[in-house]
Design a protein around this motif. Structure first.
Motif, PDB file in Angstrom:
ATOM      1  N   TYR A 102      -5.216 -10.368   3.757  1.00  0.00           N
ATOM      2  CA  TYR A 102      -4.805  -8.998   4.032  1.00  0.00           C
ATOM      3  C   TYR A 102      -3.373  -9.027   4.573  1.00  0.00           C
ATOM      4  CZ  TYR A 102      -4.801  -4.342   5.907  1.00  0.00           C
ATOM      5  OH  TYR A 102      -4.461  -3.049   6.182  1.00  0.00           O
ATOM      6  N   LYS A 159     -13.400   2.012   8.201  1.00  0.00           N
ATOM      7  CA  LYS A 159     -14.167   1.491   7.067  1.00  0.00           C
ATOM      8  C   LYS A 159     -15.628   1.929   7.140  1.00  0.00           C
ATOM      9  CE  LYS A 159     -10.510  -0.315   6.048  1.00  0.00           C
ATOM     10  NZ  LYS A 159      -9.738   0.136   4.907  1.00  0.00           N
ATOM     11  N   PHE A 213       0.838  -1.207   0.000  1.00  0.00           N
ATOM     12  CA  PHE A 213       0.000   0.000   0.000  1.00  0.00           C
ATOM     13  C   PHE A 213       0.870   1.252   0.000  1.00  0.00           C
ATOM     14  CE2 PHE A 213      -2.457  -3.328   2.252  1.00  0.00           C
ATOM     15  CZ  PHE A 213      -3.347  -3.572   1.214  1.00  0.00           C
ATOM     16  N   ASN A 269     -11.330  -8.950   1.870  1.00  0.00           N
ATOM     17  CA  ASN A 269     -10.391  -8.125   1.129  1.00  0.00           C
ATOM     18  C   ASN A 269      -9.254  -9.050   0.672  1.00  0.00           C
ATOM     19  OD1 ASN A 269      -8.542  -6.220   0.234  1.00  0.00           O
ATOM     20  ND2 ASN A 269      -8.174  -5.308   2.241  1.00  0.00           N
ATOM     21  N   GLN A 306      -4.462   1.763  -2.672  1.00  0.00           N
ATOM     22  CA  GLN A 306      -4.754   1.704  -1.235  1.00  0.00           C
ATOM     23  C   GLN A 306      -6.225   2.033  -0.975  1.00  0.00           C
ATOM     24  OE1 GLN A 306      -2.583   4.606   1.097  1.00  0.00           O
ATOM     25  NE2 GLN A 306      -2.292   3.147   2.755  1.00  0.00           N
ATOM     26  N   GLY A 307      -6.847   1.250  -0.103  1.00  0.00           N
ATOM     27  CA  GLY A 307      -8.278   1.416   0.138  1.00  0.00           C
ATOM     28  C   GLY A 307      -8.580   2.489   1.160  1.00  0.00           C
ATOM     29  N   ARG A 335      -6.306  -5.750  -8.065  1.00  0.00           N
ATOM     30  CA  ARG A 335      -7.400  -5.162  -7.280  1.00  0.00           C
ATOM     31  C   ARG A 335      -7.509  -3.657  -7.506  1.00  0.00           C
ATOM     32  NH1 ARG A 335      -7.001  -4.225  -0.838  1.00  0.00           N
ATOM     33  NH2 ARG A 335      -6.388  -2.183  -1.628  1.00  0.00           N
TER      34      ARG A 335
HETATM   35  N1  GLN Z   1      -6.877  -1.827   4.146  1.00  0.00           N
HETATM   36  C1  GLN Z   1      -6.410  -0.978   3.104  1.00  0.00           C
HETATM   37  C2  GLN Z   1      -6.392  -1.761   1.801  1.00  0.00           C
HETATM   38  O1  GLN Z   1      -6.555  -2.953   1.770  1.00  0.00           O
HETATM   39  C3  GLN Z   1      -5.038  -0.440   3.319  1.00  0.00           C
HETATM   40  C4  GLN Z   1      -4.603  -0.139   4.686  1.00  0.00           C
HETATM   41  C5  GLN Z   1      -3.119   0.101   4.740  1.00  0.00           C
HETATM   42  O2  GLN Z   1      -2.599   0.884   3.982  1.00  0.00           O
HETATM   43  N2  GLN Z   1      -2.444  -0.598   5.601  1.00  0.00           N
HETATM   44  O3  GLN Z   1      -6.194  -1.140   0.814  1.00  0.00           O
END
Ligand code: GLN
Ligand code: PMP
Length: 393
Positions: free
Chosen positions: A127, A240, A21, A178, A38-39, A371
């Motif tokens: 993850y 989230k 990320f 995820n 990055q989410g 993704r």
């Molecule tokens: N959870 C977020 C994702 O999957 C990123 C979180 C992080 O940068 N550690 O993109």
């Protein structure tokens, strides 16, 4: 040998390097690309929640160390949320723990519950912090691969059963998942629960995307299945659910013995965090159902927009039933290496995405998957789609 001639990073962490990320967000910045890697949402959560944080800060609530388990207002709100949404009862004083995001909850749970050598079963792709935290705790990860089947990634229950050995201590579950967007069904969760009971396993379940489920999918907490309450650590996150990822407010709900164990590790990680934000999240959790419905509908529209755009651009799209991520297969574009594809994408199309292979032990199984995050403004997604369509031509 001097102390610096040995590798500085210990063996447990050596394989992990920099998180994907950080790498991909830096690439987005340096190339001026649209960051669908990055989410994190590109708009903040509800104004009244932001104001609640300002108020707490001004009123001097949480500016000094909050209590170790979290402020009572937030623990009560978490408990009420679990009751209101799922009919699950947790005592705010003994069965709820506030953490520095879900990330710390995962770390503290694994550090507390594992002995060196214990095996942990996690779905692959997983993850990225799961693997690192299992390693830091001295555990051994045992991945069970989710495989594409009729448009989504599915769990093979026989494979899961076969992965359990006498050394298995814990199942690390993530639903909604995820990066695949898979939401485990009632039947799948019931089978996981049965297995946990039969083999007397602990379960840590990461449910940070609990409010992001679409179509006819339903989020069911694993802790609600027979025999699970006493063996399950459930993890949630305000990052989230309320689009405040920078506040790092997460939580654990579990039976008191488990919470006590997790707190024992947590107290030596951060001890406490996010004082004023804890008060704001307490208010956020009490928002009327309308907030959660609108949040989900907004993300659903964005999912559909990006899914349609990616399909038109030539990707095979796995339409997610949950989360704010879409996993794609790049092979229809004549590509097969997601890493190379993601490293070249900023240059080729001005867009950043994440290669799913980083979430696999069996890298080759994840190689063709990439993704994209859709928690972005509509105009940003429109522009990203326009750029990605240039790949087809
Ligand atoms: N959870 C977020 C994702 O999957 C990123 C979180 C992080 O940068 N550690 O993109
Ligand atoms: N679990 C999953 C599955 C995630 O995608 C993330 C990323 N946000 C986290 C945990 C970490 O959550 P937090 O930002 O609350 O630490």
């Amino acid at each position: 040998m001097t102390s610096t001639s040995r590798p500085l990073l210990n063996r447990r962490l050596a394989e992990f390097g920099t998180t994907i990320f950080a790498e991909m967000s830096a690439l987005a910045l340096s190339t001026g690309s649209i960051n669908l890697g990055q989410g994190f949402p590109d708009t903040d959560g509800p104004e009244e929640v932001r104001e609640a944080a300002v108020r707490a800060l001004r009123d001097g609530r949480g500016n000094q160390y909050p209590p170790g388990p979290g402020v009572p207002e937030l623990r009560t709100a978490i408990s009420a949320h679990q009751q209101r949404r799922y009919g699950l009862s947790y005592d705010p004083d003994t069965e709820v723990l506030v953490t520095a995001g879900a990330t710390e909850a995962i770390a503290a749970a694994l550090l507390a519950l594992l002995e060196p050598g214990d095996e942990v079963i996690a779905f692959e792709p997983y993850y990225d912090s799961y693997a690192a935290c299992i390693a830091m705790a001295g555990g051994t990860r045992v991945p069970v691969t989710l495989r594409p089947h009729e448009g989504s990634f599915r769990l093979d229950l026989d494979e899961l059963r076969a992965a359990v050995t006498d050394r298995t201590r814990l199942l690390l579950i993530n639903t909604p998942h995820n990066p695949t967007g898979t939401v485990l069904t009632r039947a799948e969760l019931a089978a996981v629960a049965e297995l946990a009971v039969e083999r007397d396993l602990l379960v840590v379940t990461d449910e940070v995307y609990e409010h992001l489920v679409f179509d006819d999918a339903e989020h069911l907490p694993l802790a609600g299945f027979p025999g699970m309450r006493e063996r399950t650590v459930t993890i949630g996150s305000a990052g989230k659910t309320f689009s405040f990822t920078g506040w790092k407010v997460g939580w654990v709900t579990a039976a008191s013995g488990l919470v006590t164990a997790v707190r024992s590790a947590k107290q030596f990680l951060t001890y406490v965090s996010s004082g004023p934000f804890q008060y704001a999240v307490a208010e956020a959790l009490a928002l009327p159902d309308g907030y959660f419905t609108a949040f989900r509908e907004d993300m659903l529209a964005k999912r559909d927009l990006l899914a349609a755009g990616l399909t038109e651009a030539g990707f095979e799209v796995f339409r997610p039933a949950g989360t704010y991520f879409i996993t794609t297969d790049i092979r229809p574009l004549g590509e097969s290496d997601g890493f190379a594809f993601c490293r070249a994408l900023p240059e080729r199309a001005g867009v950043v995405a994440i290669p799913n292979a980083v979430f696999y032990d069996h890298r080759e199984a994840g190689a063709p998957f990439v993704r994209f995050a859709f928690c972005k403004r509509t105009e940003v997604l429109d522009e990203a789609v326009k750029r990605l369509k240039s790949l087809a031509g």
